[in-house]
Write a protein that holds these residues in place. Structure first.
Motif, PDB file in Angstrom:
ATOM      1  N   LEU A  37       0.825  -1.213   0.000  1.00  0.00           N
ATOM      2  CA  LEU A  37       0.000   0.000   0.000  1.00  0.00           C
ATOM      3  C   LEU A  37       0.856   1.259   0.000  1.00  0.00           C
ATOM      4  O   LEU A  37       0.584   2.219  -0.726  1.00  0.00           O
ATOM      5  N   PHE A  38       1.911   1.272   0.817  1.00  0.00           N
ATOM      6  CA  PHE A  38       2.796   2.425   0.873  1.00  0.00           C
ATOM      7  C   PHE A  38       3.497   2.647  -0.465  1.00  0.00           C
ATOM      8  O   PHE A  38       3.622   3.782  -0.944  1.00  0.00           O
ATOM      9  N   LYS A  39       3.921   1.548  -1.073  1.00  0.00           N
ATOM     10  CA  LYS A  39       4.607   1.659  -2.362  1.00  0.00           C
ATOM     11  C   LYS A  39       3.647   2.167  -3.433  1.00  0.00           C
ATOM     12  O   LYS A  39       4.020   3.002  -4.283  1.00  0.00           O
ATOM     13  N   SER A  40       2.389   1.694  -3.412  1.00  0.00           N
ATOM     14  CA  SER A  40       1.407   2.138  -4.394  1.00  0.00           C
ATOM     15  C   SER A  40       1.092   3.624  -4.224  1.00  0.00           C
ATOM     16  O   SER A  40       0.985   4.372  -5.204  1.00  0.00           O
ATOM     17  N   LYS A  41       0.961   4.066  -2.968  1.00  0.00           N
ATOM     18  CA  LYS A  41       0.700   5.481  -2.709  1.00  0.00           C
ATOM     19  C   LYS A  41       1.853   6.351  -3.182  1.00  0.00           C
ATOM     20  O   LYS A  41       1.665   7.423  -3.771  1.00  0.00           O
ATOM     21  N   ARG A  42       3.045   5.895  -2.943  1.00  0.00           N
ATOM     22  CA  ARG A  42       4.230   6.662  -3.368  1.00  0.00           C
ATOM     23  C   ARG A  42       4.307   6.737  -4.885  1.00  0.00           C
ATOM     24  O   ARG A  42       4.637   7.794  -5.447  1.00  0.00           O
ATOM     25  N   LEU A  43       3.994   5.660  -5.580  1.00  0.00           N
ATOM     26  CA  LEU A  43       4.014   5.683  -7.040  1.00  0.00           C
ATOM     27  C   LEU A  43       2.959   6.642  -7.589  1.00  0.00           C
ATOM     28  O   LEU A  43       3.208   7.346  -8.583  1.00  0.00           O
ATOM     29  N   ASN A  44       1.793   6.683  -6.963  1.00  0.00           N
ATOM     30  CA  ASN A  44       0.752   7.626  -7.401  1.00  0.00           C
ATOM     31  C   ASN A  44       1.208   9.072  -7.229  1.00  0.00           C
ATOM     32  O   ASN A  44       0.972   9.917  -8.099  1.00  0.00           O
ATOM     33  N   GLN A  45       1.855   9.371  -6.099  1.00  0.00           N
ATOM     34  CA  GLN A  45       2.365  10.723  -5.888  1.00  0.00           C
ATOM     35  C   GLN A  45       3.417  11.095  -6.932  1.00  0.00           C
ATOM     36  O   GLN A  45       3.421  12.205  -7.465  1.00  0.00           O
ATOM     37  N   LEU A  46       4.317  10.167  -7.217  1.00  0.00           N
ATOM     38  CA  LEU A  46       5.341  10.435  -8.227  1.00  0.00           C
ATOM     39  C   LEU A  46       4.722  10.637  -9.601  1.00  0.00           C
ATOM     40  O   LEU A  46       5.166  11.505 -10.377  1.00  0.00           O
ATOM     41  N   GLU A  47       3.669   9.879  -9.901  1.00  0.00           N
ATOM     42  CA  GLU A  47       3.007  10.025 -11.190  1.00  0.00           C
ATOM     43  C   GLU A  47       2.333  11.399 -11.308  1.00  0.00           C
ATOM     44  O   GLU A  47       2.402  12.049 -12.370  1.00  0.00           O
ATOM     45  N   LYS A  48       1.700  11.866 -10.222  1.00  0.00           N
ATOM     46  CA  LYS A  48       1.067  13.191 -10.246  1.00  0.00           C
ATOM     47  C   LYS A  48       2.107  14.289 -10.433  1.00  0.00           C
ATOM     48  O   LYS A  48       1.907  15.242 -11.190  1.00  0.00           O
ATOM     49  N   LYS A  49       3.240  14.181  -9.721  1.00  0.00           N
ATOM     50  CA  LYS A  49       4.302  15.176  -9.872  1.00  0.00           C
ATOM     51  C   LYS A  49       4.844  15.191 -11.291  1.00  0.00           C
ATOM     52  O   LYS A  49       5.139  16.246 -11.855  1.00  0.00           O
ATOM     53  N   LYS A  50       4.950  14.011 -11.887  1.00  0.00           N
ATOM     54  CA  LYS A  50       5.466  13.930 -13.254  1.00  0.00           C
ATOM     55  C   LYS A  50       4.528  14.604 -14.233  1.00  0.00           C
ATOM     56  O   LYS A  50       4.957  15.350 -15.124  1.00  0.00           O
ATOM     57  N   VAL A  51       3.216  14.374 -14.095  1.00  0.00           N
ATOM     58  CA  VAL A  51       2.235  14.991 -14.990  1.00  0.00           C
ATOM     59  C   VAL A  51       2.233  16.505 -14.825  1.00  0.00           C
ATOM     60  O   VAL A  51       2.180  17.264 -15.796  1.00  0.00           O
ATOM     61  N   LYS A  52       2.308  16.972 -13.576  1.00  0.00           N
ATOM     62  CA  LYS A  52       2.316  18.415 -13.325  1.00  0.00           C
ATOM     63  C   LYS A  52       3.547  19.072 -13.919  1.00  0.00           C
ATOM     64  O   LYS A  52       3.488  20.169 -14.493  1.00  0.00           O
ATOM     65  N   LYS A  53       4.687  18.409 -13.801  1.00  0.00           N
ATOM     66  CA  LYS A  53       5.929  18.962 -14.344  1.00  0.00           C
ATOM     67  C   LYS A  53       5.885  19.021 -15.859  1.00  0.00           C
ATOM     68  O   LYS A  53       6.368  19.982 -16.478  1.00  0.00           O
ATOM     69  N   GLU A  54       5.285  18.001 -16.500  1.00  0.00           N
ATOM     70  CA  GLU A  54       5.166  18.017 -17.957  1.00  0.00           C
ATOM     71  C   GLU A  54       4.277  19.161 -18.415  1.00  0.00           C
ATOM     72  O   GLU A  54       4.566  19.812 -19.416  1.00  0.00           O
ATOM     73  N   GLU A  55       3.195  19.455 -17.683  1.00  0.00           N
ATOM     74  CA  GLU A  55       2.322  20.570 -18.047  1.00  0.00           C
ATOM     75  C   GLU A  55       3.058  21.898 -17.921  1.00  0.00           C
ATOM     76  O   GLU A  55       2.931  22.784 -18.765  1.00  0.00           O
ATOM     77  N   GLU A  56       3.847  22.054 -16.867  1.00  0.00           N
ATOM     78  CA  GLU A  56       4.620  23.287 -16.708  1.00  0.00           C
ATOM     79  C   GLU A  56       5.621  23.456 -17.841  1.00  0.00           C
ATOM     80  O   GLU A  56       5.822  24.562 -18.350  1.00  0.00           O
ATOM     81  N   ASN A  57       6.253  22.382 -18.254  1.00  0.00           N
ATOM     82  CA  ASN A  57       7.216  22.462 -19.352  1.00  0.00           C
ATOM     83  C   ASN A  57       6.534  22.856 -20.656  1.00  0.00           C
ATOM     84  O   ASN A  57       7.096  23.597 -21.466  1.00  0.00           O
ATOM     85  N   ILE A  58       5.309  22.419 -20.863  1.00  0.00           N
ATOM     86  CA  ILE A  58       4.582  22.778 -22.083  1.00  0.00           C
ATOM     87  C   ILE A  58       4.296  24.271 -22.126  1.00  0.00           C
ATOM     88  O   ILE A  58       4.515  24.952 -23.126  1.00  0.00           O
ATOM     89  N   TYR A  59       3.833  24.853 -21.001  1.00  0.00           N
ATOM     90  CA  TYR A  59       3.535  26.285 -20.967  1.00  0.00           C
ATOM     91  C   TYR A  59       4.798  27.121 -21.018  1.00  0.00           C
ATOM     92  O   TYR A  59       4.807  28.223 -21.548  1.00  0.00           O
ATOM     93  N   GLN A  60       5.883  26.633 -20.444  1.00  0.00           N
ATOM     94  CA  GLN A  60       7.135  27.391 -20.492  1.00  0.00           C
ATOM     95  C   GLN A  60       7.692  27.492 -21.892  1.00  0.00           C
ATOM     96  O   GLN A  60       8.372  28.444 -22.250  1.00  0.00           O
ATOM     97  N   GLY A  61       7.399  26.556 -22.780  1.00  0.00           N
ATOM     98  CA  GLY A  61       7.919  26.582 -24.152  1.00  0.00           C
ATOM     99  C   GLY A  61       7.174  27.532 -25.066  1.00  0.00           C
ATOM    100  O   GLY A  61       7.609  27.775 -26.189  1.00  0.00           O
ATOM    101  N   LEU A  62       6.069  28.083 -24.634  1.00  0.00           N
ATOM    102  CA  LEU A  62       5.290  28.990 -25.490  1.00  0.00           C
ATOM    103  C   LEU A  62       5.754  30.435 -25.326  1.00  0.00           C
ATOM    104  O   LEU A  62       6.057  30.880 -24.215  1.00  0.00           O
ATOM    105  N   ASN A  63       5.764  31.282 -26.464  1.00  0.00           N
ATOM    106  CA  ASN A  63       6.075  32.718 -26.444  1.00  0.00           C
ATOM    107  C   ASN A  63       4.752  33.471 -26.493  1.00  0.00           C
ATOM    108  O   ASN A  63       4.004  33.381 -27.463  1.00  0.00           O
ATOM    109  N   LEU A  64       4.461  34.214 -25.441  1.00  0.00           N
ATOM    110  CA  LEU A  64       3.158  34.873 -25.338  1.00  0.00           C
ATOM    111  C   LEU A  64       2.974  35.931 -26.414  1.00  0.00           C
ATOM    112  O   LEU A  64       1.854  36.152 -26.900  1.00  0.00           O
ATOM    113  N   ASP A  65       4.058  36.686 -26.804  1.00  0.00           N
ATOM    114  CA  ASP A  65       3.930  37.712 -27.853  1.00  0.00           C
ATOM    115  C   ASP A  65       3.498  37.090 -29.174  1.00  0.00           C
ATOM    116  O   ASP A  65       2.631  37.632 -29.882  1.00  0.00           O
ATOM    117  N   GLU A  66       4.117  35.981 -29.528  1.00  0.00           N
ATOM    118  CA  GLU A  66       3.745  35.311 -30.768  1.00  0.00           C
ATOM    119  C   GLU A  66       2.311  34.813 -30.691  1.00  0.00           C
ATOM    120  O   GLU A  66       1.574  34.840 -31.667  1.00  0.00           O
TER     121      GLU A  66
END
Length: 218
Positions: free
Chosen positions: A154-183
């Motif tokens: 159970l502890f291992k499963s909970k930890r994997l879920n947390q890591l998966e959420k952090k990974k998804v959030k980080k990927e979303e931040e990287n997507i927005y950081q690559g965009l140029n707002l002026d363009e």
């Protein structure tokens, strides 16, 4: 010729002796604990007086049984004509099939198989309270063996879920950081203008715009 006559005469005598002897059923199986007393019997009816001896059959050999310090053979048949062999303190090596040999050895009883056994001795004398404590300890250990792996999973499963959420959030931040707002805004304005003018433009308006562009050039 004389040999053949003797053989036929001997066969007739043996057959007559056998026909006069009727074997009674023996006890086929006797099981007794080591160092105990046991008596085996063989009974028969006969019109003639017959002596008897005992033999013992095992998987390895057949041997005659004789009197010893713990074995007694009663050779007196008595009125019922039953022979007996008595073991005062039977031993493990006494196991085997015992048969009566009647007369000159041409008649055998059905036999009795004697099995000698020995109980297993207790190596450790444990009281009831100690047994209960041991059983309780085994129960606790069994419970721990079930709970510990389950909690770990159970502890291992909970930890994997947390890591998966952090990974998804980080990927979303990287997507927005690559965009140029002026363009993005310039592209949005172009889309708005194209929608405002529509898919078709007047020819006069196009000419005026071209004239204005030409006038602006130096």
């Amino acid at each position: 010729m004389g040999t053949l006559t003797n053989f036929l005469l001997f066969s007739f005598v043996v057959g007559s002796a056998q026909s006069k002897v009727i074997l009674e059923p023996d006890n086929p199986y006797v099981r007794v604990e080591v160092h105990h007393r046991v008596v085996l019997k063989c009974c028969f009816t006969s019109t003639a007086e017959l002596g008897h001896t005992w033999i013992k059959r095992t998987a390895k050999a057949v041997k005659n049984v004789t009197d010893s310090d713990h074995v007694t053979i009663d050779k007196r048949l008595g009125p019922s004509k039953c022979g007996s062999i008595t073991f005062e303190r039977v031993q493990l090596k006494d196991s085997g099939l015992y048969q009566c040999v009647l007369g000159k050895g041409d008649i055998l009883s059905h036999g009795t198989y004697l099995q000698v056994f020995k109980y297993l001795e207790k190596t450790i004398n444990i009281e009831e309270s100690t047994k209960n404590k041991i059983l309780m300890a085994e129960g606790v250990l069994l419970l721990l063996c079930v709970l510990v792996p389950s909690c770990t999973l159970l502890f291992k499963s909970k930890r994997l879920n947390q890591l998966e959420k952090k990974k998804v959030k980080k990927e979303e931040e990287n997507i927005y950081q690559g965009l140029n707002l002026d363009e993005c805004w310039s592209t949005y304005d172009q889309i708005e203008r194209s929608q405002a003018h529509g898919p078709y433009q007047d020819v006069g308006n196009v000419k005026e715009e071209e004239e204005q562009i030409q006038l602006e050039k130096p």
